[in-house]
Write an enzyme that holds these catalytic residues in place. Structure first.
Site: not given
Length: 715
Positions: A145, A168, A462, A69
């Protein structure tokens, strides 16, 4: 919460330690009308620096200094000051909130090729990569990594300022997404520390798993189709032209590679700038020092076996990560050695991706919901106790149709095995532990309108057509789409907003919007100009071509090609609407199933009422195709790519009396072969003794009838 005394100047990237807006800031601001221009400029400079620091702390360092806030109060103050004193700046944090719409995505050439990485899930392939590296440059150490599963981007900074971002693409040039990436708060507008004059970095844009789950839940609750996985969500978001929509999505970005580093000094014999870090891990530390968001799981590995061990350890932690990964990337750590190893045509020689295997997981079915599609098809969806599947938090999976539910025997409360087909689409594979005696009872009534459900083989529908609220909304979206009447400004979100405001319930309501213009103007994000643009677009659709109108109605199995055939055969909408099934079957490429579907659509009472109402505003224009008879009696089928689009060829032969169909049969006279043709049509031609002609022979054939190919503009 930190206090001023806790702040370490070495930890700050974008602000000075004495900035009053860093910790426990006073948000009881001096009224703007009491400030002069100099005071405002000083306050704006402090606020911008502090907000940049707070963004970095919150999104990149996970170490916020102030409450949300309080941050909001600082941001609102900065926005108000910039507006009051006309202090806009291209790198202000306020530029991140989106705003505006781009016309298109431009194309950008990359600072250096963004090449791919060879990959495998087998340890032997990783060891072979290591053997190749050592043959070339001797013993090396590696950096390891996570392999992020997002969208790869290039981001360029000049003199520390953000100037460009691109996807890319093909590796050499990509889409310009500068404004979209600007909205990502973990991507700084200005770099801290001591960056080079020009820095091009490669990053991965992604959506955190928890944010993805929350966002998908909101979409399902709003009746929207959820994203299949975080990667698709990130990729689709980054290509959005509506910057407000981009800013609302919870995008993040990890930076993990240097594409270009220019400090203005001559380069060494390996092509590296003097200040360029000597190792990849040092590069990551440099990027972190500039304030870029760098993942904290990168490690060094003395040899390839240590790298393989890293992959196994990261795999064990995969479920605890808040981002999706599908393996690890092993890189030669020494940058000079990387330069000597070089690249192949599409990939680098100094890195290898060791992939994780696809995963199956077990979870509980919390509920089953039935979604209503545009054509009325009802699709059951299992809502799951969230589970990690292939590195993705999955909270829903398709159950396809009622027969699939019966086949699986699945019900609410059952423990099921969930898989990602192709490591992407979540599906319920099997029931592991049943907690009910029967399968889920598929509803007898449409969940959107209460109409009795009808079955067509394994599928459920439906029958209420355009009078069903769920079908009506999707019908309006389709009607305005490029596959319909191409009414600009009426996308899915706009239609949803108009429906929620009670302005558009069914198709005819589009043409009554002019009577409610003032209500339209008052909608959030609209205004006078947007409203008038939409009304002008809707007005321009009042006299559509017959084939476009038929396609826009969204009749099941009636796309653009079938709509053209119907228009050419019957000529007017009234004739199409009144045609019997026997008459419909006479149309090219329309069989008994499609004929029944068309007839059923027009005979449905609810559809008929909507169409009658719609025709008070719309006048479909009769088809006036010049049906010359030069090619009367001939039937053509086209396959492959022609010098002009195949639709032009089809239109041309039909304009001169021939038939152009999509499949080869014994009634076909010629199969026209373009570049890269499909095999099935050629096989059918051989089986039916249908002669094949290439494009030159096709041109010669038409010339015998006095018809030019390709057609001139006048044709």
């Amino acid at each position: 919460m930190s206090t001023p005394a806790d702040l370490d100047a070495d930890d700050l990237r974008f602000a000075e330690p004495n900035n009053p807006y860093l910790t426990a800031p006073d948000t009881d601001f001096t009224p703007i009308e009491r400030l002069d221009a100099d005071d405002a400029e000083r306050e704006v400079a402090l606020l911008r620096a502090a907000i940049r620091e707070h963004d970095h702390r919150y999104y990149a360092a996970n170490d916020p200094l102030i409450a949300d806030r309080t941050y909001d109060a600082l941001f609102e103050r900065l926005t108000a000051l910039e507006a009051a004193f006309d202090l806009d700046a291209s790198d202000s944090p306020t530029r991140r909130v989106g705003g505006g719409t781009l016309d298109e995505l431009g194309t950008v050439e990359h600072a250096a090729p963004m090449l791919s990485i060879d990959q495998s899930g087998e340890a032997d392939d990783v060891r072979e990569f290591d053997a190749r590296v050592r043959r070339e440059v001797g013993d090396v150490a590696y950096s390891c990594e996570p392999k992020f599963d997002g969208l790869s981007v290039e981001v360029v900074y000049e003199d520390g300022r953000y100037v460009q971002a691109a996807t890319r693409g093909d590796g050499y040039e990509g889409d310009d997404v500068t404004e979209q990436v600007r909205t990502i708060r973990s991507v700084p507008e200005r770099l801290g520390g001591d960056p080079p004059e020009t820095l091009a970095v490669r990053g991965e844009v992604f959506i955190p798993r928890d944010a993805f789950q929350d966002h998908n839940r909101e979409r399902v609750e709003a009746g929207k189709e959820p994203f299949a996985n975080p990667r698709n969500a990130a990729a689709g978001t980054l290509r959005q032209l509506d910057l407000d929509a981009v800013a609302e999505r919870p995008l993040d970005c990890f930076f993990y590679d240097v594409l270009g580093w220019d400090d203005g000094e001559p380069r060494d014999e390996d092509g590296l700038a003097p200040s360029h870090p000597a190792t990849h891990l040092a590069e990551l530390e440099a990027l972190r020092s500039f304030g870029l968001h760098v993942n904290d799981r990168a490690e060094s590995a003395a040899d390839i076996e240590a790298a393989i061990d890293y992959r196994d350890r990261l795999g064990e932690d995969r479920e605890d990560l808040n981002y999706e990964i599908d393996g690890v990337v092993i890189k030669v750590n020494d940058r000079a050695a990387c330069e000597r190893l070089g690249t192949k045509a599409r990939s680098v020689r100094w890195a290898f991706a060791y992939k994780f295997p696809a995963r199956h997981e077990v979870t509980t079915v919390e509920d089953v919901v039935v979604q209503v599609g545009r054509t009325g098809r009802l699709t059951p969806v299992a809502l799951l106790d969230p589970v990690d599947v292939g590195g993705v938090t999955v909270s829903r999976a398709t159950l396809h149709n009622p027969d699939e539910i019966e086949s699986l025997g699945v019900n609410v409360g059952d423990v099921v095995r969930v898989k990602r087909a192709g490591d992407v689409i979540p599906q319920v594979a099997e029931v592991v532990e049943s907690h009910s005696d029967t399968a889920y009872a598929f509803p007898d009534e449409c969940p959107a309108c209460g109409s009795a459900v009808e079955r067509d083989g394994p599928l459920a529908f439906c029958p209420n057509g355009l009078a069903c609220p769920a079908q009506a909304e999707r019908a309006v979206v389709h009607y305005a789409s490029r596959g319909g009447l191409d009414i600009e400004g009426l996308g899915e979100e706009s239609v949803e907003q108009l429906r929620e405001a009670g302005l558009v319930e069914t198709l005819p309501d589009l043409y009554r919007l002019g009577e409610r213009r003032e209500e339209l103007v008052e909608l959030e994000g609209w205004g006078e100009t947007s409203a008038d643009n939409l009304l002008r677009e809707v007005g321009a659709s009042r006299e559509p071509d017959l084939d476009e109108f038929l396609a826009a109605l969204g009749i099941h199995e009636v796309g653009g090609a079938t709509a053209r055939n119907l228009a050419r055969h019957f000529g007017t909408f009234a004739a199409v609407r009144d045609a019997t099934e026997a008459e419909l079957v006479e149309v090219d490429d329309i069989g008994e199933t499609v004929a029944h579907t068309v007839r059923d659509f027009f005979e449905t009472e609810q559809n008929a009422r909507v169409i009658d109402d719609l025709l008070d505003y719309v006048d479909p224009q009769p088809d006036e195709t010049d049906t010359g008879d030069a090619l009367d009696g001939l039937t053509f089928v086209f396959t492959g790519s022609l010098s002009t689009s195949r639709s032009v060829a089809q239109d041309l032969v039909e304009a001169h009396g021939a038939n152009a169909t999509s499949s080869v049969s014994g009634n076909t006279d010629y199969l026209v072969i373009g570049d890269s043709p499909g095999t099935s049509k050629r096989d059918d031609a051989a089986a039916n003794d249908v002669p094949e002609v290439d494009e030159d022979e096709f041109a010669d054939l038409l010339a015998e009838y006095g018809i030019d190919w390709p057609p001139s503009d006048e044709d």
